[in-house]
Design an enzyme around this catalytic site. Structure first.
Site, PDB file in Angstrom:
ATOM      1  N   GLY B  29       0.657  -1.232   0.083  1.00  0.00           N
ATOM      2  CA  GLY B  29       0.051  -0.165   0.049  1.00  0.00           C
ATOM      3  C   GLY B  29       0.742   1.176   0.032  1.00  0.00           C
ATOM      4  N   CYS B 237     -27.142  -8.789 -18.028  1.00  0.00           N
ATOM      5  CA  CYS B 237     -26.293  -8.715 -19.261  1.00  0.00           C
ATOM      6  C   CYS B 237     -27.251  -8.993 -20.714  1.00  0.00           C
ATOM      7  CB  CYS B 237     -25.104  -9.303 -19.342  1.00  0.00           C
ATOM      8  SG  CYS B 237     -24.221  -9.108 -20.939  1.00  0.00           S
ATOM      9  N   CYS B 240     -25.201 -12.176 -22.475  1.00  0.00           N
ATOM     10  CA  CYS B 240     -24.974 -13.504 -21.788  1.00  0.00           C
ATOM     11  C   CYS B 240     -25.999 -13.522 -20.584  1.00  0.00           C
ATOM     12  CB  CYS B 240     -23.491 -13.645 -21.309  1.00  0.00           C
ATOM     13  SG  CYS B 240     -23.204 -12.551 -19.825  1.00  0.00           S
ATOM     14  N   CYS B 262     -22.037  -6.904 -20.131  1.00  0.00           N
ATOM     15  CA  CYS B 262     -20.720  -6.943 -19.323  1.00  0.00           C
ATOM     16  C   CYS B 262     -19.674  -6.195 -19.693  1.00  0.00           C
ATOM     17  CB  CYS B 262     -20.247  -8.662 -19.444  1.00  0.00           C
ATOM     18  SG  CYS B 262     -21.297  -9.652 -18.714  1.00  0.00           S
ATOM     19  N   CYS B 268     -17.991 -12.388 -20.624  1.00  0.00           N
ATOM     20  CA  CYS B 268     -19.312 -12.347 -21.460  1.00  0.00           C
ATOM     21  C   CYS B 268     -19.250 -13.462 -22.585  1.00  0.00           C
ATOM     22  CB  CYS B 268     -19.404 -11.035 -21.994  1.00  0.00           C
ATOM     23  SG  CYS B 268     -21.477 -10.664 -22.486  1.00  0.00           S
TER      24      CYS B 268
END
Lengths: 186, 276
Positions: B29, B237, B240, B262, B268
């Site tokens: 980080g 979606c 899909c 997607c 997808c």
């Protein structure tokens, strides 16, 4: 300078250092895991893995400290030819190479609160490197891991300094492991 | 292949970047400064991610590049071709087949494995930058772990909008220490930041590299009474039918027509193939 100094570097540095770095990065990202490396033949008694770490990480920008028991004119010449790293005292070093008893831990740079990355990385030669021993927890470790550390107290003290602290690469033959300062021991 | 060094950058530069990556992994980080090079593409096109990828790629890797989830956009295609030409690596559009994935602003839907590496392109690595313009000050704030300002910002979101309005680049705290910008991924992706793969972040213009080792603890900042909520469009979606993936909204005409598909094109397409 004898011919031995010129030997023992990477045959094709871009590809071999990329593969070596991947092993060192995987070791650092997953403390306790042990990785095999190849490509360097440093003068005895320095291990293949320690030689690979030097070739991959050290260059004229990284002052290097050599432990007394491995320091030799042959090694100095080899490092100077292949890495170009200036050889310095512990307090000025960004990297160090030695056996555990060689390394004056209190003298190395720990980084500062604002720049904790300005700390030394120690390459420690071990007689044995196995995934048995001290219990490790922390970033990079799913539950826990084990590694044959030369001792535990020093690494616990080092971890307590986080985000400051030293980072370690352990080498033995052609294998290496790593212990960043973020790992909790025991 | 003969006209470039492997993966474009010279060896000295790669060593410098590699050292920064190792320090980044050791201090999860924390943003490690590095001497970012000029790359043959404009800032904002992923110069940081490209330099990190160049430093980690090996000749055996299979590279996937996505831009907001899609493999076939200009940015993704050009970076993929760049490494095909300069590193000679294999490339793929399949998340499962890739060993290194460079991404702009998404994490693939498919969970990543321990043997994969994901490289994020980061525009502004400093999560506090829009709150405190001075680098000297933000560096001090990170050193002192002084993140009150970020909580004030999230609180102001709640007082103005009734909820935390930050939808992308949602700040996270790493292992209880550093607050980090996860790059402009939608906050829907934040829970995936705790993953089995190594995550590397590169900001070229801002000259910063940071990293998350596998299974690093990542907490999205929030309040007890306003807990963090990953969100997505409340649709499925149109191609899909997935109800769980992150969706892009497409405007299809001038009469208000729209569809949701997607954002992850490989996810997808794989679902459509599997359905037969």
């Amino acid at each position: 300078m004898d011919a031995q100094t010129l030997d023992g570097g990477f045959g094709s540095p871009p590809q071999e250092s990329a593969q070596a770095f991947r092993a060192i990065m995987n070791a650092t990202a997953q403390p306790g895991t042990i990785w095999q490396v190849a490509g360097a033949m440093p003068p005895a008694p320095v291990s293949v893995a320690a030689g690979v770490a030097l070739l991959t990480l050290c260059d004229p920008e990284t002052p290097l400290f050599l432990g007394a028991s491995i320091d030799s004119p042959g090694l100095r010449d080899w490092i100077t030819f292949h890495c170009g790293a200036p050889l310095v005292s512990a307090d000025q070093a960004r990297f160090a190479l030695g056996i555990w008893d060689d390394l004056p831990l209190d003298d190395f740079a720990l980084g500062t609160a604002e720049y904790p990355d300005r700390s030394a990385t120690l390459i420690v030669e071990l007689h044995a490197l196995t995934d048995q021993g001290a219990v490790l927890r922390g970033p990079g470790i799913k539950d826990q891991a084990q590694l044959s550390l030369p001792e535990t107290a020093a690494f616990q003290r080092n971890n307590a300094l986080f985000p400051l602290g030293l980072d370690f690469i352990f080498t033995c033959g052609d294998r290496l492991a790593a212990l960043p300062r973020s790992t909790r021991i025991g | 292949m003969t006209e470039y060094n492997f993966a474009y950058l010279d060896e000295q530069t790669k060593r410098m970047i590699r050292r920064a990556i190792l320090k980044g992994l050791a201090i999860p980080g924390y943003q490690v400064p590095f001497a970012s090079r000029e790359m043959p593409m404009p800032y904002g096109w992923g110069t940081g991610g490209v330099q990190v990828s160049a430093a980690v790629l090996t000749p055996d890797d299979t590279l996937k590049v996505i831009d907001q989830g899609a493999d076939d956009t200009t940015n993704a295609v050009s970076i993929r071709r760049f490494f095909q030409r300069t590193a000679g690596v294999a490339v793929t559009e399949k998340t499962t087949e890739a060993s290194v994935i460079q991404t702009r602003h998404r994490i693939p839907e498919q969970a990543l494995r321990a043997d994969q590496i994901i490289v994020y392109q980061v525009p502004i690595p400093e999560p506090l930058r829009f709150l405190e313009p001075s680098e000297v000050e933000t560096r001090k704030m990170h050193a002192l772990e002084d993140y009150g300002l970020m909580h004030v910002k999230l609180y102001e979101d709640i007082s103005q909008h009734g909820a935390i309005a930050t939808a992308y680049a949602y700040p996270v705290k790493i292992e209880g220490r550093y607050v980090m910008d996860p790059s402009p991924i939608p906050k829907f992706d934040n829970p995936k930041l705790e993953m089995a793969a190594i995550q590397l972040f590169g900001a070229g213009r801002e000259q910063r590299i940071y990293a998350l080792p596998p299974y690093t603890k990542v907490v999205s900042l929030d309040f007890d009474d306003y807990p963090f909520q990953p969100s997505k469009a409340d649709h499925c979606c149109a191609i899909c039918g997935s109800t769980t993936s992150y969706l892009d909204e497409l405007i299809t005409d001038d009469a208000g027509g729209r569809m949701f598909i997607c954002s992850d094109t490989d996810y997808c397409a794989t679902r459509v193939e599997d359905a037969g």
